[in-house]
Design an enzyme around this catalytic site. Structure first.
Site, PDB file in Angstrom:
ATOM      1  N   SER A 138       0.882  -1.294   0.014  1.00  0.00           N
ATOM      2  CA  SER A 138      -0.028  -0.045  -0.095  1.00  0.00           C
ATOM      3  C   SER A 138       1.001   1.251  -0.027  1.00  0.00           C
ATOM      4  CB  SER A 138      -0.844  -0.273   1.206  1.00  0.00           C
ATOM      5  OG  SER A 138      -1.468   1.430   1.484  1.00  0.00           O
ATOM      6  N   TYR A 151      -1.560  -1.287  10.212  1.00  0.00           N
ATOM      7  CA  TYR A 151      -1.761  -1.240   8.764  1.00  0.00           C
ATOM      8  C   TYR A 151      -0.522  -0.745   8.220  1.00  0.00           C
ATOM      9  CZ  TYR A 151      -3.711  -1.149   4.035  1.00  0.00           C
ATOM     10  OH  TYR A 151      -4.082  -1.359   2.887  1.00  0.00           O
TER      11      TYR A 151
HETATM   12  P1  NAD Z   1     -11.477  -6.388  -0.061  1.00  0.00           P
HETATM   13  O1  NAD Z   1     -11.985  -6.320   1.237  1.00  0.00           O
HETATM   14  O2  NAD Z   1     -12.354  -6.133  -1.211  1.00  0.00           O
HETATM   15  O3  NAD Z   1     -10.720  -7.766  -0.497  1.00  0.00           O
HETATM   16  C1  NAD Z   1     -10.003  -8.347   0.600  1.00  0.00           C
HETATM   17  C2  NAD Z   1     -10.071  -9.909   0.513  1.00  0.00           C
HETATM   18  O4  NAD Z   1      -9.250 -10.460   1.620  1.00  0.00           O
HETATM   19  C3  NAD Z   1     -11.635 -10.286   0.957  1.00  0.00           C
HETATM   20  O5  NAD Z   1     -11.938 -11.483  -0.055  1.00  0.00           O
HETATM   21  C4  NAD Z   1     -11.418 -10.895   2.179  1.00  0.00           C
HETATM   22  O6  NAD Z   1     -12.306 -12.182   2.642  1.00  0.00           O
HETATM   23  C5  NAD Z   1     -10.081 -11.378   2.175  1.00  0.00           C
HETATM   24  N1  NAD Z   1      -9.646 -11.753   3.625  1.00  0.00           N
HETATM   25  C6  NAD Z   1      -9.637 -10.995   4.481  1.00  0.00           C
HETATM   26  N2  NAD Z   1      -8.835 -11.353   5.437  1.00  0.00           N
HETATM   27  C7  NAD Z   1      -8.460 -12.761   5.112  1.00  0.00           C
HETATM   28  C8  NAD Z   1      -7.991 -13.723   5.828  1.00  0.00           C
HETATM   29  N3  NAD Z   1      -7.634 -13.695   7.264  1.00  0.00           N
HETATM   30  N4  NAD Z   1      -7.806 -14.888   5.042  1.00  0.00           N
HETATM   31  C9  NAD Z   1      -8.153 -15.052   3.798  1.00  0.00           C
HETATM   32  N5  NAD Z   1      -8.666 -13.829   3.283  1.00  0.00           N
HETATM   33  C10 NAD Z   1      -8.985 -12.886   3.782  1.00  0.00           C
HETATM   34  O7  NAD Z   1     -10.285  -5.169  -0.116  1.00  0.00           O
HETATM   35  P2  NAD Z   1      -9.176  -4.746  -1.321  1.00  0.00           P
HETATM   36  O8  NAD Z   1      -9.044  -3.434  -1.347  1.00  0.00           O
HETATM   37  O9  NAD Z   1      -9.515  -5.443  -2.490  1.00  0.00           O
HETATM   38  O10 NAD Z   1      -7.729  -5.361  -0.592  1.00  0.00           O
HETATM   39  C11 NAD Z   1      -6.683  -6.220  -1.243  1.00  0.00           C
HETATM   40  C12 NAD Z   1      -5.330  -5.740  -0.829  1.00  0.00           C
HETATM   41  O11 NAD Z   1      -5.220  -4.312  -1.178  1.00  0.00           O
HETATM   42  C13 NAD Z   1      -5.256  -5.686   0.756  1.00  0.00           C
HETATM   43  O12 NAD Z   1      -4.012  -6.292   0.988  1.00  0.00           O
HETATM   44  C14 NAD Z   1      -5.330  -4.202   1.026  1.00  0.00           C
HETATM   45  O13 NAD Z   1      -4.589  -3.917   1.938  1.00  0.00           O
HETATM   46  C15 NAD Z   1      -4.700  -3.642  -0.199  1.00  0.00           C
HETATM   47  N6  NAD Z   1      -4.823  -2.200  -0.628  1.00  0.00           N
HETATM   48  C16 NAD Z   1      -5.999  -1.989  -0.808  1.00  0.00           C
HETATM   49  C17 NAD Z   1      -6.453  -0.520  -1.050  1.00  0.00           C
HETATM   50  C18 NAD Z   1      -7.767   0.198  -1.176  1.00  0.00           C
HETATM   51  O14 NAD Z   1      -7.872   1.524  -1.218  1.00  0.00           O
HETATM   52  N7  NAD Z   1      -8.668  -0.552  -1.700  1.00  0.00           N
HETATM   53  C19 NAD Z   1      -5.188   0.466  -0.827  1.00  0.00           C
HETATM   54  C20 NAD Z   1      -4.064  -0.144  -0.561  1.00  0.00           C
HETATM   55  C21 NAD Z   1      -3.838  -1.495  -0.511  1.00  0.00           C
END
Ligand code: NAD
Length: 262
Positions: A138, A151
C-alpha cells in the site's frame, strides 16, 4: 492472446475487490487460478462463474496451519505453481494509546505474517521452474497515514520483505515485487467513500483526482506475473494516481494560475 497461458496461480484474498479482478484477468489471459479466501460463499461463487480453470480453497491466512493446507491443496489442484499473489488484507484505524492489542496482532498476522507462511510453503514449488510472487502492499507502507498504526507497520514490512525475497530467490528464477495501491474502490475502502469530507480531501490530494478501480491494480499484477516483467524484481510499484509523486506542498497553480516566473 493470453499473457500467462497455462500458468498456475494462487491469489489470496481472491474473492473480492483487487483479488477478484486479478482472478478474472488471469483467467482471461489463460491461467489456472486458485482463489484462496476466508469468504467461502463469494470464493466458491466466483470460481464457479470463472469456469473449469478456477478453483476455490478456503483459508484464514492468519493461521499458519491453514496456509500449509491451502498451499498443499492448491498445488495439487493446479498440478504445480508459477504465480503467488499475496493479496488478502485488512485495515484498522485509531491512535496507538487507544488501540486493542488483539487488533494489532490480527492486522500484522493477516497482512504480514501470512506472507512468510505462504512463501515458505509455495517457494519449493516455484523453485522447480521459476515464477513470480506479487505482494499487495500500500502507499501506507511507503509513508505513514494518520491513525493507520498496525496497517502502516504491516505494509511497510511487506515492502521490505519483498526486497529480501527478491534477493534470496533471484537466482532461482523467481521474481518478487510489491504493488502499492493508493485509494481503490473496493469493499475495504467503502467506509471512506461514504464520507464526503474524507473524499473531498482525498480527491484534492490525488493528482489524477479520482480513486482507482480494482482492475487497474489487477493489470499491473498481470504485467508483473508475465514475461513482460522478466527483468523486474525487488520493486515497490506505486499504482496511486500520482499520490506518491507529490510532496504535499501547496498546489501552486491554484494560487498563482498558469503563469511563468522568470
Ligand atoms: P477487499 O476487502 O475487497 O478484499 C480483501 C479480500 O481478502 C476479501 O475477499 C477478504 O475475504 C479476504 N480476506 C480478509 N482477511 C482474510 C483472511 N484472514 N484470510 C483469507 N482471506 C482474507 O479489499 P481490497 O481493497 O481488494 O484489498 C486487497 C489488498 O489491497 C489488501 O491487502 C489491502 O490492504 C490492499 N490495499 C487496498 C487499498 C484500497 O484502497 N482498497 C489500498 C491499498 C492497499
Amino acid at each position: 492472446m493470453g499473457l500467462i497461458n497455462n500458468k498456475k496461480a494462487i491469489i489470496t484474498g481472491g474473492a473480492s475487490g483487487i483479488g477478484e479482478q486479478a482472478a478474472r484477468l488471469f483467467i482471461e489471459h489463460g491461467a489456472q487460478v486458485v482463489i484462496a479466501d476466508l469468504n467461502a460463499e463469494r470464493g466458491e461463487a466466483l470460481a464457479a462463474e470463472l469456469g473449469e480453470r478456477a478453483f476455490f480453497c478456503p483459508v484464514d491466512v492468519s493461521d499458519a496451519a491453514q496456509i500449509e493446507t491451502m498451499v498443499a491443496e492448491a498445488t495439487r489442484l493446479l498440478g504445480g505453481l508459477d504465480i503467488l499473489i499475496n493479496n488478502a488484507g485488512i485495515g484498522t484505524y485509531g491512535r496507538t494509546h487507544l488501540a486493542d492489542p488483539a487488533v494489532w496482532h490480527r492486522v500484522i498476522d493477516v497482512n504480514l505474517n501470512a506472507l512468510f507462511h505462504t512463501c515458505r510453503h509455495a517457494l519449493p514449488h516455484l523453485m522447480k521452474q521459476g515464477g513470480s510472487i506479487i505482494n499487495t502492499a500500500s502507499i501506507s507502507g511507503t509513508r505513514a497515514d494518520y491513525g493507520f498504526h498496525a496497517y502502516a507497520a504491516s505494509k511497510g514490512g511487506v515492502i521490505n520483505y519483498t526486497r529480501n525475497l527478491a534477493l534470496d530467490y533471484a537466482t532461482d528464477g523467481i521474481r518478487v515485487n510489491a504493488i502499492c495501491p493508493g485509494l481503490i474502490e473496493t469493499p475495504l475502502a467503502t467506509p471512506l467513500f461514504g464520507h464526503p469530507g474524507v473524499m473531498e480531501e482525498y480527491l484534492n490530494n490525488i493528482p489524477m483526482q479520482r480513486a482507482g478501480q480494482p482492475e487497474e491494480i489487477a493489470k499491473v499484477m498481470l504485467f508483473l506475473a508475465s514475461d513482460l516483467a522478466s527483468y523486474v524484481t525487488g520493486q515497490e510499484i506505486g499504482v496511486d494516481g500520482g499520490v506518491s509523486a507529490w510532496t504535499g506542498q501547496p498546489r501552486f497553480p491554484n494560487h498563482f494560475g498558469d503563469i511563468v516566473i522568470p
